[in-house]
Design a protein around this motif. Structure first.
Motif, mmCIF file in Angstrom:
data_model
loop_
_atom_site.group_PDB
_atom_site.id
_atom_site.type_symbol
_atom_site.label_atom_id
_atom_site.label_comp_id
_atom_site.label_asym_id
_atom_site.label_seq_id
_atom_site.Cartn_x
_atom_site.Cartn_y
_atom_site.Cartn_z
ATOM 1 N N LYS B 36 1.618 -6.105 5.407
ATOM 2 C CA LYS B 36 1.439 -5.153 4.602
ATOM 3 C C LYS B 36 1.896 -3.790 4.918
ATOM 4 O O LYS B 36 1.726 -3.422 6.129
ATOM 5 C CB LYS B 36 0.041 -5.033 4.102
ATOM 6 C CG LYS B 36 -0.286 -6.273 3.099
ATOM 7 C CD LYS B 36 -1.793 -6.031 2.504
ATOM 8 C CE LYS B 36 -1.958 -7.357 1.655
ATOM 9 N NZ LYS B 36 -3.228 -7.456 1.227
ATOM 10 N N VAL B 38 2.590 0.505 4.173
ATOM 11 C CA VAL B 38 2.464 1.375 3.385
ATOM 12 C C VAL B 38 3.413 2.465 3.285
ATOM 13 O O VAL B 38 3.704 2.690 4.248
ATOM 14 C CB VAL B 38 0.886 2.261 3.317
ATOM 15 C CG1 VAL B 38 0.742 3.444 2.486
ATOM 16 C CG2 VAL B 38 -0.168 0.913 3.181
ATOM 17 N N ASN B 59 9.886 -6.718 -2.522
ATOM 18 C CA ASN B 59 8.607 -7.355 -2.486
ATOM 19 C C ASN B 59 9.075 -8.945 -2.798
ATOM 20 O O ASN B 59 8.722 -9.760 -2.239
ATOM 21 C CB ASN B 59 7.503 -6.925 -3.074
ATOM 22 C CG ASN B 59 7.008 -5.638 -2.168
ATOM 23 O OD1 ASN B 59 7.360 -5.357 -0.989
ATOM 24 N ND2 ASN B 59 6.298 -4.856 -2.891
ATOM 25 N N GLU B 66 4.889 -7.054 2.016
ATOM 26 C CA GLU B 66 4.409 -6.499 0.789
ATOM 27 C C GLU B 66 4.382 -5.076 1.152
ATOM 28 O O GLU B 66 3.295 -4.711 1.729
ATOM 29 C CB GLU B 66 3.044 -7.116 0.675
ATOM 30 C CG GLU B 66 2.526 -6.804 -0.725
ATOM 31 C CD GLU B 66 1.178 -7.322 -1.178
ATOM 32 O OE1 GLU B 66 0.881 -8.571 -0.673
ATOM 33 O OE2 GLU B 66 0.385 -6.683 -1.685
ATOM 34 N N GLU B 68 3.605 -1.184 -0.185
ATOM 35 C CA GLU B 68 3.046 -0.589 -1.330
ATOM 36 C C GLU B 68 3.498 0.769 -1.324
ATOM 37 O O GLU B 68 3.410 1.614 -0.378
ATOM 38 C CB GLU B 68 1.534 -0.311 -0.733
ATOM 39 C CG GLU B 68 0.492 0.157 -1.861
ATOM 40 C CD GLU B 68 -0.807 0.335 -1.412
ATOM 41 O OE1 GLU B 68 -1.544 1.171 -2.048
ATOM 42 O OE2 GLU B 68 -1.218 0.020 -0.248
#
Lengths: 306, 421
Positions: B36, B38, B59, B66, B68
């Motif tokens: 993940k 950011v 993604n 992933e 964000e």
């Protein structure tokens, strides 16, 4: 039973066996949070104020009082202190005086008192940034409502216009500052005014005192503890002014609205001089603290003599 | 009383619980969990929609990561980044204003990209050198340009026509610019001929630099150790601004008149083209920013650069893969077409499909693409924000008549040099 006596009785009651620990428990969350979010940052900023640090890197270097010395020598900082002082005094004195007058008028039984109270109180609960954006828009030359209204009234805007004008920008910012606070002051004053016994005014009237004399010799002295409170609160709040100026003028034109709060923000978050910014914070703290102490002493002594 | 204490204890615990929970959220990643990341940036409007679309697609095509996509406003991004770094909660990657790159690169919070660039065989020579140079610190590259833009002349054709001017023959020199501006200005209705950015701060500085470079001057010395604007060119540029004020072609006011239809001309960025094409309530066109007759074409470039802050090596690699993808020629063409940003790589600017797309869809972008070759970058020094503020504060004093032009340049030079020393 006076207030003090009531507190004392309550304390004696609470002091009976083990209840102190209950009180400590009740206070603990507030005290802990206060320590984490107020005391710790305060002390930490004191530590930062003698360091040089860019806010990112792991190493800070000790510079002693250099940050403070630089502030004393900085013409920009002196200008900012001057502007802040001018703003603070105007907002405190004019704001409190105007709110006393309005509160007395409201208290004299105007019809629709509640509506007026609401109107005056609305700015207090409005977000400062939102209000400042609206005010900035109102003063926009050509399209802002306030500017258009003034033109219609035959008042041509100065050149450069309002918020870009070195003489007008600070006055407008002060006006917004007063407008924002006045509702709070009025509500506190109204509460105070309603606590003054009617008999005092009746007796004075019988003695032949006019409206002004009653205001001067009954209202003002009896309301003075509230005045003290409001002036102190206004000064503390106004000294920390940042948002209104940041939104409306960003310190311009030519530094006429450049307050210390804005300078501090720039030092910390635009130039990454956390040390200098912390030193500024401590200078503001020292000034506000000293001013409050002096007022407390002065007014406190006067009140005791009443 | 006992019961009261218990209730209080529970209440206190409930208050502190969220904090404790924060500490205990040490997540153990299993093999199947995607990495993940950011990603902070301040692209909004059309640009924000496009970056979200690109992130979503990435993604989808890369189930092992992933990303964000987090929007943080331009004004908040840097302070928030600073707080996040101090709090150990920094994003894994971010894209930010090129002006901040020297300070960011020097902060030690960014991951140098050289090893990644080498490993993935990315050809950095395809990026414009002026753009890449702001990311280079101590021979290490700390970021890659994602988007760029420059400033050219916008013309309100309605106001031009009303004043008897022809927008299809835009001013080509400063003298013609001043003449057109004076003819077009209408003080009675508050219309200015040429809008200038006169509020202190980077807005003023980065506009003024275009005039300074146009007159043949420079902002700092080549080795970036001292001010160079206190020159004949600097004086010429400042006097030109003052002449626009004196002739009534511009009146000191808040920035934004052109957008309100209250300015005939303005020097503004290519990023305005998309939004104005959609919603400007007046007709407008663009032209290359004029220079003095004996000067040279010049403009100022801005833009965003992507960089990595992740501590974890797997995350760094994943972040690099995304940045490498985002700055690749194909994705860049798609990005530039959607956002009207200027190309950051030569292979985009010389791409036939891209150029014919511009010609067909928005020829008003052509002056920007043509002039990108004359775009200077602002000096990549760590103290740039502060330099810009003190410089603009002095120029403002000259504009308000508080200092004469030479005095203002002298004062600005002294202030800038003391910051650089």
């Amino acid at each position: 039973m006076t207030a003090m006596a009531r507190v004392r009785a309550g304390w004696q009651h609470a002091n009976r066996r083990g209840d102190v620990s209950a009180a400590a428990m009740a206070l603990a969350p507030a005290v802990i949070l206060f320590a984490i979010f107020n005391i710790y940052p305060l002390l930490y900023s004191g530590y930062l104020s003698v360091m040089e640090w860019d806010g990112f890197s792991p190493d800070k270097s000790y510079v002693g009082l250099d940050n403070y010395r630089a502030l004393v020598e900085s013409a920009t900082f002196r200008n900012a202190l001057g502007v802040t002082l001018q703003y603070t005094l105007s907002v405190a004195v004019l704001g409190v005086a105007a709110s006393l007058v309005i509160a007395v008028l409201l208290n004299s039984g105007v019809c629709g008192q509640n509506i007026y109270r609401l109107v005056y109180f609305l700015p207090v609960v409005t977000s400062t940034v939102a209000a400042a954006v609206v005010w900035r828009y109102l003063m926009t030359p050509g399209t802002g409502y306030a500017d258009v209204l003034l033109r219609d009234l035959g008042i041509t805007p100065p050149n450069p216009t309002w918020l870009r004008n070195p003489t007008w920008a600070l006055r407008i910012v002060m006006l917004v500052g007063i407008w924002k606070r006045i509702g709070f002051n009025i509500v506190i004053y109204l509460a105070g005014l309603q606590n003054i016994p009617k008999e005092f005014y009746e007796a004075a009237t019988v003695d032949g005192a006019g409206t002004w004399a009653r205001f001067r010799h009954i209202t003002i002295p009896l309301i003075s503890p509230i005045t003290l409170l409001l002036v102190i609160m206004s000064i503390i709040d106004s000294f920390l002014i940042f948002d209104v100026v940041y939104v409306m003028t960003d310190g311009g034109p030519i530094g006429t609205t450049e307050v210390v709060g804005l300078l501090l923000y720039r030092e910390a978050f635009r130039y990454f001089n956390l040390g200098t910014a912390s030193a500024m914070g401590w200078v503001i703290f020292a000034i506000v603290f000293a001013v409050t102490m002096v007022q407390w002493k002065f007014f406190g002594a006067r009140e005791a003599s009443l | 009383m006992k019961r009261a204490s218990v209730i209080l204890a529970i209440a206190a615990l409930l208050l502190v619980a969220p904090v404790l929970q924060g500490f205990s959220q040490v997540h153990v990643a299993s093999a199947q969990d995607p990495i993940k990341l950011v990603f902070w940036n301040y692209w909004d409007g059309t640009n924000g929609e496009k970056i979200q679309e690109l992130v979503d697609r990435y993604n989808e095509e890369h189930p092992e990561v992933e990303i964000e996509n987090v929007f943080v406003g331009w004004g908040e991004l840097l302070p928030k980044l600073q707080l996040a770094v101090a709090g150990g909660d920094a994003p894994d990657l971010a894209a930010a204003d090129m002006v901040w790159m020297p300070a960011l690169a020097n902060s030690g919070a960014l991951v140098p990209l050289n090893a990644f660039i080498e490993a993935s065989g990315t050809d950095t020579s395809d990026f414009y050198p002026a753009l890449l140079s702001v990311n280079t610190y101590d021979d290490q590259i700390y970021g890659l340009p994602v988007s760029t833009n420059n400033l050219e002349l916008f013309i309100n054709t309605d106001l031009f026509e009303a004043a008897g001017l022809d927008a299809s023959a835009p001013p080509a020199t400063w003298d013609e610019l001043a003449a057109a501006a004076a003819q077009c200005a209408d003080p009675d209705s508050g219309v200015v001929g040429m809008e200038l950015y006169t509020q202190p701060g980077e807005g003023l500085t980065w506009q003024f630099q275009v005039y300074l470079w146009g007159a043949g001057g420079d902002f700092l010395s080549e080795d970036l150790t001292q001010a160079a604007f206190n020159s004949e060119a600097g004086l010429q540029a400042l006097n030109f601004w003052l002449s626009l004020i004196d002739s009534g072609a511009y009146t000191l006011s808040d920035w934004g008149l052109f957008g309100q239809g209250q300015a005939c001309m303005v020097l503004d960025g290519s990023w305005m083209v998309g939004g104005m094409a959609e919603s400007a309530p007046f007709n407008w066109t663009t032209a290359a920013m004029p220079a003095p007759a004996d000067g040279q074409p010049a403009t100022n470039m801005g833009g965003e650069h992507a960089f990595i802050m992740a501590q974890d090596e797997a995350k760094q690699q994943a972040a690099w893969d995304f940045i490498n993808w985002l700055t690749s020629t194909d994705v860049q063409i798609e990005w530039d077409e959607a956002t009207a940003f200027m190309p950051v790589r030569d292979s985009v600017a010389t791409n036939e499909a891209y150029m014919s797309w511009i010609n067909e869809n928005e020829p008003r972008l052509l002056p920007f693409v043509d002039m990108q070759q004359y775009a200077h970058n602002r000096p990549p020094v760590e103290q740039y924000s502060e330099l810009s503020d003190v410089f603009s504060a002095m120029i403002e004093r000259a504009l308000y008549g508080q200092m004469d032009p030479q005095e203002a340049l002298d004062a600005a030079e002294a202030a800038v040099n003391s910051l650089l020393s």
